[in-house]
Design a protein around this motif. Structure first.
Motif, short mmCIF file in Angstrom:
data_model
loop_
_atom_site.label_atom_id
_atom_site.label_comp_id
_atom_site.label_asym_id
_atom_site.label_seq_id
_atom_site.Cartn_x
_atom_site.Cartn_y
_atom_site.Cartn_z
N LEU A 227 1.75 -8.18 25.89
CA LEU A 227 2.81 -7.19 25.86
C LEU A 227 2.81 -6.35 24.59
N ALA A 228 2.04 -6.78 23.61
CA ALA A 228 2.17 -6.21 22.26
C ALA A 228 1.92 -4.71 22.29
N PHE A 229 2.90 -3.95 21.85
CA PHE A 229 2.77 -2.50 21.88
C PHE A 229 2.49 -1.91 20.51
N SER A 230 2.56 -2.74 19.48
CA SER A 230 2.42 -2.21 18.14
C SER A 230 1.01 -1.79 17.80
N THR A 231 0.02 -2.32 18.50
CA THR A 231 -1.35 -2.01 18.15
C THR A 231 -2.13 -1.42 19.31
N LEU A 232 -1.47 -1.15 20.44
CA LEU A 232 -2.16 -0.68 21.63
C LEU A 232 -1.69 0.71 22.01
N SER A 233 -2.57 1.43 22.70
CA SER A 233 -2.15 2.72 23.23
C SER A 233 -1.24 2.47 24.42
N CYS A 234 -0.49 3.49 24.79
CA CYS A 234 0.46 3.33 25.90
C CYS A 234 -0.25 2.95 27.19
N GLN B 201 -10.14 -14.30 1.70
CA GLN B 201 -11.30 -13.86 0.94
C GLN B 201 -11.45 -14.68 -0.34
N GLU B 202 -12.57 -14.55 -0.98
CA GLU B 202 -12.88 -15.39 -2.15
C GLU B 202 -12.00 -15.08 -3.34
N THR B 203 -11.61 -13.83 -3.50
CA THR B 203 -10.79 -13.46 -4.65
C THR B 203 -9.48 -12.83 -4.19
N ALA B 204 -8.48 -12.87 -5.07
CA ALA B 204 -7.19 -12.26 -4.76
C ALA B 204 -7.33 -10.75 -4.59
N GLU B 205 -8.23 -10.15 -5.35
CA GLU B 205 -8.45 -8.71 -5.23
C GLU B 205 -8.98 -8.34 -3.85
N GLU B 206 -9.92 -9.13 -3.35
CA GLU B 206 -10.47 -8.86 -2.02
C GLU B 206 -9.39 -9.05 -0.95
N GLN B 207 -8.53 -10.05 -1.13
CA GLN B 207 -7.44 -10.27 -0.18
C GLN B 207 -6.50 -9.08 -0.16
N ARG B 208 -6.18 -8.55 -1.34
CA ARG B 208 -5.28 -7.40 -1.41
C ARG B 208 -5.91 -6.18 -0.74
N GLU B 209 -7.21 -6.01 -0.90
CA GLU B 209 -7.90 -4.87 -0.28
C GLU B 209 -7.83 -4.95 1.23
N VAL B 210 -8.03 -6.14 1.77
CA VAL B 210 -7.97 -6.32 3.22
C VAL B 210 -6.56 -6.05 3.73
N LYS C 282 -5.28 -3.04 6.38
CA LYS C 282 -4.57 -3.32 7.63
C LYS C 282 -3.16 -2.72 7.61
N SER C 283 -2.48 -2.78 6.47
CA SER C 283 -1.14 -2.21 6.36
C SER C 283 -1.18 -0.70 6.53
N LYS C 284 -2.15 -0.06 5.92
CA LYS C 284 -2.29 1.39 6.04
C LYS C 284 -2.59 1.79 7.48
N GLU C 285 -3.47 1.04 8.12
CA GLU C 285 -3.83 1.35 9.51
C GLU C 285 -2.60 1.25 10.41
N TYR C 286 -1.81 0.21 10.23
CA TYR C 286 -0.63 0.02 11.06
C TYR C 286 0.41 1.11 10.77
N ALA C 287 0.65 1.40 9.49
CA ALA C 287 1.66 2.40 9.13
C ALA C 287 1.28 3.78 9.68
N LYS D 143 0.34 -0.42 -1.89
CA LYS D 143 -0.42 -1.15 -2.91
C LYS D 143 0.51 -1.98 -3.80
N GLN D 144 1.57 -1.34 -4.25
CA GLN D 144 2.52 -2.03 -5.14
C GLN D 144 3.20 -3.20 -4.42
N SER D 145 3.51 -2.98 -3.17
CA SER D 145 4.14 -4.05 -2.39
C SER D 145 3.20 -5.23 -2.24
N ILE D 146 1.95 -4.96 -1.93
CA ILE D 146 0.96 -6.03 -1.75
C ILE D 146 0.71 -6.75 -3.07
#
Length: 285
Positions: A12-19, A144-153, A157-162, A178-181
């Protein structure tokens, strides 16, 4: 149980799918769920024959009772988007989504009890192997191996969704994310420990459902309690962590929305309106 809970929601998820995909997924939800569950349990023909009508009945209930709730929620969200959104409002909408999921969980309980009682040792072993594979994929995607890599991922994903909602973000808005993450120290280890706890819980419940001396009411309570532990985890470190992250997410939603211009808000309202139209049409099918 986490798998079972998420399957119908996924359809049912509509947040990531086309109509168009939402309509197709929803109308074919029973078959999609049956196929996905079969991948996790490798059902026998008898189990498939039992599952099919149960899912069709659940689907009919959902179309009649839950789709109107979705439409009402989308109306509220659309109204929110026309003005400033507080963190409190954002959290209220998240709680509404959780409430919808909980209603669905309750309707799933008889199906879980009925099918769970027929699972073999081999099928439970297959299920466990599938969980382990899923967990490995989760770690690859989110740990991911580092905190920086985790923040990048997370930023990607946050940018794509927004941008699905608002359209292209400007530099200031990307910096808000970025600041929120950077502030929200999501701990993959804490989340992964909860994933493992839920896996063990689900396996223990499914094993218990096979006990012929346990009544269906007792079995239903076992499943219901398992769902309740998913909502309020006995893993206190995880529960405190996820509560904090949820609050921070609400604050981020409010901050990002406050930064949007008229064009972006119109884009968001049209995005919501499109889904509302789809769900309204699906009610009459």
């Amino acid at each position: 149980m986490q798998i079972i809970k998420n399957l119908f929601i996924l359809a049912l998820a509509f947040s990531t799918l086309s109509c168009s995909v939402v309509k197709t997924a929803y109308n074919n939800a029973p078959a999609l769920i049956a196929w996905r569950l079969d991948d996790y349990f490798n059902f026998s023909d008898a189990q498939k024959a039992k599952l099919k009508p149960a899912l069709q009945e659940l689907h009919a209930w959902h179309r009649k009772n839950e789709l109107p709730r979705y439409v009402a929620l989308l109306d509220e969200i659309n109204n929110d988007l026309g003005h400033e959104v507080t963190a409190e409002t954002a959290c209220q909408r998240i709680e509404s989504i959780k409430s919808n999921a909980q209603a669905l969980q309750t309707k799933f309980i008889p199906i879980i009890v009925d099918i769970g009682a027929t699972l073999s040792d081999k099928q439970l072993q297959h299920f466990q192997q599938k969980l382990e594979k899923r967990n490995a994929e989760w770690k690859e995607e989110w740990w991911q191996e580092t905190a920086e890599e985790q923040r990048e991922v997370r930023l990607e994903k946050s940018k794509e969704y927004a941008e699905k909602i608002y359209g292209d973000l400007n530099e200031k808005q990307i910096n808000i994310l970025k600041q929120s993450i950077a502030r929200n120290n999501v701990d993959p280890a804490t989340i992964y420990s909860e994933i493992l706890r839920r896996d063990e819980d689900a396996l223990n419940i499914l094993k218990a459902l096979r006990n012929p001396s346990t009544s269906n009411e007792e079995k239903s309570q076992l499943v219901r309690a398992g769902f309740e532990r998913m909502q309020n985890s006995p893993n206190l470190a995880y529960q405190a962590h996820i509560d904090k992250i949820t609050q921070q997410t609400c604050e981020t939603i409010a901050s990002l929305h406050a930064s949007t211009n008229a064009k972006q808000r119109l884009h968001a309202q049209q995005w919501v309106e499109d889904y509302k139209m789809q769900f309204t049409q699906l009610q009459s099918k």
